[in-house]
Design an enzyme around this catalytic site. Structure first.
Site, short mmCIF file in Angstrom:
data_model
loop_
_atom_site.label_atom_id
_atom_site.label_comp_id
_atom_site.label_asym_id
_atom_site.label_seq_id
_atom_site.Cartn_x
_atom_site.Cartn_y
_atom_site.Cartn_z
N ASN A 44 0.84 -1.19 0.00
CA ASN A 44 0.00 0.00 0.00
C ASN A 44 0.88 1.25 0.00
O ASN A 44 1.79 1.31 -0.85
CB ASN A 44 -1.12 -0.03 1.05
CG ASN A 44 -0.73 -0.24 2.48
OD1 ASN A 44 -0.40 -1.35 2.87
ND2 ASN A 44 -0.79 0.78 3.30
N ASP A 45 0.64 2.22 0.84
CA ASP A 45 1.24 3.56 0.71
C ASP A 45 2.69 3.62 0.22
O ASP A 45 3.54 2.88 0.71
CB ASP A 45 1.29 4.26 2.08
CG ASP A 45 0.02 4.16 2.86
OD1 ASP A 45 -0.96 3.63 2.34
OD2 ASP A 45 0.02 4.63 4.01
N TRP A 69 -3.51 -7.19 3.13
CA TRP A 69 -2.75 -6.43 4.11
C TRP A 69 -2.37 -7.35 5.28
O TRP A 69 -3.17 -8.20 5.70
CB TRP A 69 -3.60 -5.26 4.61
CG TRP A 69 -2.85 -4.28 5.46
CD1 TRP A 69 -2.17 -3.19 5.01
CD2 TRP A 69 -2.72 -4.28 6.88
NE1 TRP A 69 -1.61 -2.51 6.06
CE2 TRP A 69 -1.94 -3.17 7.23
CE3 TRP A 69 -3.16 -5.12 7.90
CZ2 TRP A 69 -1.60 -2.86 8.54
CZ3 TRP A 69 -2.83 -4.82 9.21
CH2 TRP A 69 -2.06 -3.70 9.53
N PHE A 104 4.74 1.04 10.04
CA PHE A 104 3.78 1.78 9.23
C PHE A 104 4.48 2.90 8.44
O PHE A 104 5.68 3.09 8.54
CB PHE A 104 2.66 2.34 10.12
CG PHE A 104 1.55 1.35 10.40
CD1 PHE A 104 1.73 -0.02 10.22
CD2 PHE A 104 0.31 1.79 10.85
CE1 PHE A 104 0.70 -0.92 10.47
CE2 PHE A 104 -0.72 0.90 11.11
CZ PHE A 104 -0.53 -0.45 10.92
N SER A 105 3.68 3.68 7.73
CA SER A 105 4.21 4.64 6.76
C SER A 105 5.13 5.70 7.36
O SER A 105 5.02 6.04 8.54
CB SER A 105 3.05 5.34 6.05
OG SER A 105 2.48 4.45 5.15
N ARG A 172 0.49 8.72 13.40
CA ARG A 172 1.32 8.00 12.42
C ARG A 172 1.67 8.80 11.16
O ARG A 172 1.13 9.85 10.91
CB ARG A 172 0.60 6.71 12.01
CG ARG A 172 -0.79 6.88 11.43
CD ARG A 172 -1.40 5.52 11.09
NE ARG A 172 -2.76 5.64 10.61
CZ ARG A 172 -3.84 5.60 11.39
NH1 ARG A 172 -3.72 5.45 12.70
NH2 ARG A 172 -5.04 5.73 10.87
N ASP A 173 2.55 8.18 10.37
CA ASP A 173 2.94 8.61 9.02
C ASP A 173 3.77 9.90 9.01
O ASP A 173 3.41 10.90 8.36
CB ASP A 173 1.69 8.78 8.13
CG ASP A 173 0.75 7.58 8.21
OD1 ASP A 173 1.23 6.47 8.51
OD2 ASP A 173 -0.47 7.75 7.98
N GLU A 227 -4.55 10.81 7.57
CA GLU A 227 -3.37 9.97 7.41
C GLU A 227 -2.39 10.63 6.43
O GLU A 227 -2.76 11.49 5.64
CB GLU A 227 -3.78 8.60 6.87
CG GLU A 227 -4.76 7.87 7.77
CD GLU A 227 -5.00 6.43 7.33
OE1 GLU A 227 -4.81 5.53 8.16
OE2 GLU A 227 -5.38 6.19 6.17
N TRP A 310 -8.81 1.34 -0.46
CA TRP A 310 -9.06 0.45 0.68
C TRP A 310 -10.41 -0.23 0.51
O TRP A 310 -10.57 -1.41 0.80
CB TRP A 310 -9.05 1.23 2.00
CG TRP A 310 -7.66 1.55 2.47
CD1 TRP A 310 -7.09 2.79 2.59
CD2 TRP A 310 -6.66 0.62 2.90
NE1 TRP A 310 -5.80 2.68 3.04
CE2 TRP A 310 -5.51 1.36 3.25
CE3 TRP A 310 -6.60 -0.77 3.00
CZ2 TRP A 310 -4.34 0.75 3.71
CZ3 TRP A 310 -5.43 -1.37 3.47
CH2 TRP A 310 -4.32 -0.61 3.81
C1 FRU Z 1 -2.78 4.65 4.99
C2 FRU Z 1 -2.36 3.84 6.20
C3 FRU Z 1 -1.38 4.64 7.04
C4 FRU Z 1 -0.62 3.58 7.75
C5 FRU Z 1 -0.54 2.49 6.71
C6 FRU Z 1 -0.59 1.10 7.25
O1 FRU Z 1 -3.14 3.91 3.88
O2 FRU Z 1 -3.47 3.45 6.94
O3 FRU Z 1 -1.98 5.57 7.89
O4 FRU Z 1 0.64 4.02 8.15
O5 FRU Z 1 -1.62 2.67 5.83
O6 FRU Z 1 -0.28 0.17 6.28
#
Ligand code: FRU
Length: 495
Positions: A44-45, A69, A104-105, A172-173, A227, A310
């Site tokens: 993903n991201d 995921w 995570f991201s 996060r991120d 996010e 998603w």
């Molecule tokens: C966005 C997200 C982020 C998180 C990641 C987890 O798509 O939900 O906020 O870090 O994906 O995979």
């Protein structure tokens, strides 16, 4: 930098061995040819999109073992020109107490010959009563472009550094940059009101961070959790990119659920305040999320996004890989709006160019030489004597993916209802475009399973996927009435 632990991670080694073997069993013929895609398993991201030692690196959220995921690793690729990608070994695995629930991201910067990653470490423990204890903190890993070591002082930003009233579970991120003597990072967080906020932190040494300010907040007006923030200057404006969850649909601009938006404003650096003036959606398609940017050596701001959704994941279950990134896009501002155009390096891969000028389209027309599933095609439509214009792509006897322009309503629609996915998911989306009396310019970047539609030189973009069999290469045009078109089609050939 000193103080780096040499990690000896069995979990990382396992992923590296697995991906090498498993990725070899997937034919390049079934993968997109100029869009980065999952080597094997799920991605993903985009993460850590950055320049390092003269090349552009891209990491991504990665679960190599399944096309769903799962515990998040960071996969890794690099490119010299944003079109031809080289696969590198996985760099982060969830192997420490503070990131057992996933890496995570996050983002990356180059610093004194090292490559610094900042990511979110997740702890997710299932309690005896079945509830989850979740904590998200920010962690640093430093590497050489292949191997990365997590710092022994991780996490470097933990829950104690959250402003009062913030939720400890959603933090996060991190997107990091350097300005003068300081490192800065923006992080997505959830306020006590349940909706998103963007927090700013700063540090002199990447290890000791302090909370600076709340740069912006949703206040439940633009979705819930925000996010994947990004924050940069573009042509005199300060732009904050966010990916808000649980947005309430608003006309054709925002749809229910996960959206992306850019907030335009002015950043008062002295007082660490972002004064937002307006916000707009970034992309109007079905598959676009969590974009991230970098600045190239020649000063271009380039954005790449996750080309999936998603909620509407339509990847066939027979695939051994799941997830693609968009084409990197050059960003500029025009009249207070974000303009996106495909990275110009794509032109170096043009082959078999076919052009038509002032071609009359009445009813359905097929044009010699206009076909393909790996193409860059611009179609300029004009005329006042037509009601409906359709471009059908990825077409065979059974299926087609439909792009329609209604010049009376100034609407463009993308429709994948007849693109072979036999599932009742969202298949159609529409955008309102600027009225130009029947004139419109559409640039379609197609790479096997996706089409990115750039409208009027990047004023709007619509990004969507479809997984029709690859031998469906047909393209046809249809006009109700008389429309005139000019077409320029190039095959994209990456060797
Ligand atoms: C966005 C997200 C982020 C998180 C990641 C987890 O798509 O939900 O906020 O870090 O994906 O995979």
């Amino acid at each position: 930098m000193g103080n780096i632990i040499r990690s000896n991670s069995k979990i990382l080694d396992k992923a590296r061995i697995f991906e090498k073997e498993a990725a070899n069993n997937i034919s390049y013929k079934e993968k997109p040819s100029f869009h980065l895609s999952a080597p094997v398993g799920w991605i993903n991201d985009p993460n850590g999109f950055s320049m390092f030692k003269g090349e552009y690196h891209l990491f991504y959220q990665y679960h190599p073992y399944d096309i769903k995921w799962g515990p998040m690793h960071w996969g890794h690729s690099k490119t010299k020109d944003f079109i031809k990608w080289e696969q590198l070994p996985t760099v982060l695995a969830p192997d420490e107490e503070y990131d057992m629930g996933g890496c995570f991201s996050g983002s990356a910067i180059e610093l004194d010959g090292t490559h610094v990653l900042m990511y979110t470490g997740v702890v997710d423990k299932v309690e005896e009563d079945g509830s989850h204890f979740i904590r998200q903190t920010q962690c640093v890993a430093i590497g050489d472009g292949i191997d990365y070591e997590k710092l022994d002082c991780n996490p470097v930003i933990d829950s104690f550094l959250l402003p009062e009233g913030s939720k400890l579970e959603d933090f996060r991120d991190p997107k990091m940059w350097k300005d003068g003597d300081y490192f800065y990072v923006v992080v997505g967080s959830r306020h006590a009101d349940e909706s998103g906020q963007i927090l700013l932190y700063k540090s002199k040494d990447l290890r000791n961070w302090s909370f600076v300010s709340v740069l912006d907040r949703s206040e439940n007006k633009l979705g819930r959790m925000w996010e994947c923030p990004d924050f940069f200057k573009l042509d005199g404006s300060d732009i904050m990119i966010i990916s808000p969850q649980e947005v309430k649909a608003k006309g054709l601009k925002f749809h229910n659920g996960h959206n992306t938006a850019y907030l335009i404003g002015q950043y008062d650096k002295e007082n660490y305040k972002f004064n937002r003036e307006s916000y707009e959606p970034i992309d109007f398609g079905l598959d676009f999320y969590a974009p991230q940017t970098l600045e190239t050596e020649d000063g271009r701001r380039i954005m790449i996004g996750w080309m999936q959704s998603w909620e509407n994941n339509i990847v066939p279950s027979s695939f051994k890989w799941c997830g693609m990134m968009t084409i990197p896009r050059e960003l500029t501002m025009k009249d207070g709006h974000l303009i996106q155009n495909p990275i110009r390096e794509i032109e170096n891969y043009y082959k078999n160019t076919v052009k038509y000028e002032n071609q009359l389209i009445q009813n359905e027309v097929n044009l010699d030489g206009i076909l393909g599933r790996e193409i860059d095609m611009t179609v300029e439509i004009s005329g006042t004597d037509y009601e409906d214009f359709t471009i059908s792509v990825a077409k065979n006897n059974e299926y087609e993916t439909i792009i329609n322009f209604d010049p009376k309503k100034d609407l463009i629609s993308f429709d994948r209802s007849y693109s072979s996915k036999l599932g009742d998911l969202l298949h159609k989306r529409e955008i309102k475009v600027r009225n130009q009396n029947g004139k419109i310019k559409l640039r379609l970047i197609i790479d096997k399973y996706s089409v990115e539609i750039f409208v009027n030189d990047g004023e709007q973009v619509m990004t969507s996927t479809f997984y029709t069999e690859l031998d469906a290469t047909g393209i046809s045009f249809y006009a109700k009435g008389n429309a005139t078109v000019s077409i320029e089609k190039h095959d994209i050939v990456v060797e």
